[in-house]
Design a protein around this motif. Structure first.
Motif, PDB file in Angstrom:
ATOM      1  N   ALA A 142      19.881  -4.401 -22.197  1.00  0.00           N
ATOM      2  CA  ALA A 142      18.641  -3.734 -22.602  1.00  0.00           C
ATOM      3  C   ALA A 142      18.909  -2.282 -22.979  1.00  0.00           C
ATOM      4  N   GLN A 143      19.780  -1.616 -22.229  1.00  0.00           N
ATOM      5  CA  GLN A 143      20.108  -0.226 -22.541  1.00  0.00           C
ATOM      6  C   GLN A 143      20.815  -0.129 -23.888  1.00  0.00           C
ATOM      7  N   GLN A 184      20.512  -2.160 -26.353  1.00  0.00           N
ATOM      8  CA  GLN A 184      19.524  -2.475 -27.378  1.00  0.00           C
ATOM      9  C   GLN A 184      18.647  -1.255 -27.644  1.00  0.00           C
ATOM     10  N   GLN A 185      18.261  -0.530 -26.599  1.00  0.00           N
ATOM     11  CA  GLN A 185      17.421   0.660 -26.755  1.00  0.00           C
ATOM     12  C   GLN A 185      18.185   1.763 -27.480  1.00  0.00           C
TER      13      GLN A 185
END
Length: 81
Positions: free
Chosen positions: A49-50, A52-53
């Motif tokens: 997720a990190q 992707q962000q």
């Protein structure tokens, strides 16, 4: 005349005067199968997720800069994009 059976009304349970609290020295409840699974997978999911962000933030910055540069070019009279 038809006799309609009367429904029993439920009595409301009175709350205890002192709420029950688990003693501090008692062991905690064991984790469920889902909790054990998620505990293992959480680290990898957070890392993904990190990443992707970071990618989304970088592309958003790039898009903003691109829009600004296009607006500047239009103001200057250049039609090349």
């Amino acid at each position: 005349s038809t006799d309609v059976p009367q429904q029993k009304t439920k009595r409301k349970r009175r709350p205890p005067l002192v709420p029950w609290k688990k003693p501090a020295d008692m062991p905690r409840r064991p984790l469920s199968a889902y909790n054990l699974f998620f505990k293992e997978r959480r680290e990898a999911m957070m890392k993904a997720a990190q990443e992707q962000q970071k990618g989304a933030a970088g592309s958003a910055d790039g898009n903003k800069k691109k829009k600004k540069s296009n607006k500047k070019k239009q103001k200057e009279g250049c039609n090349i994009m």
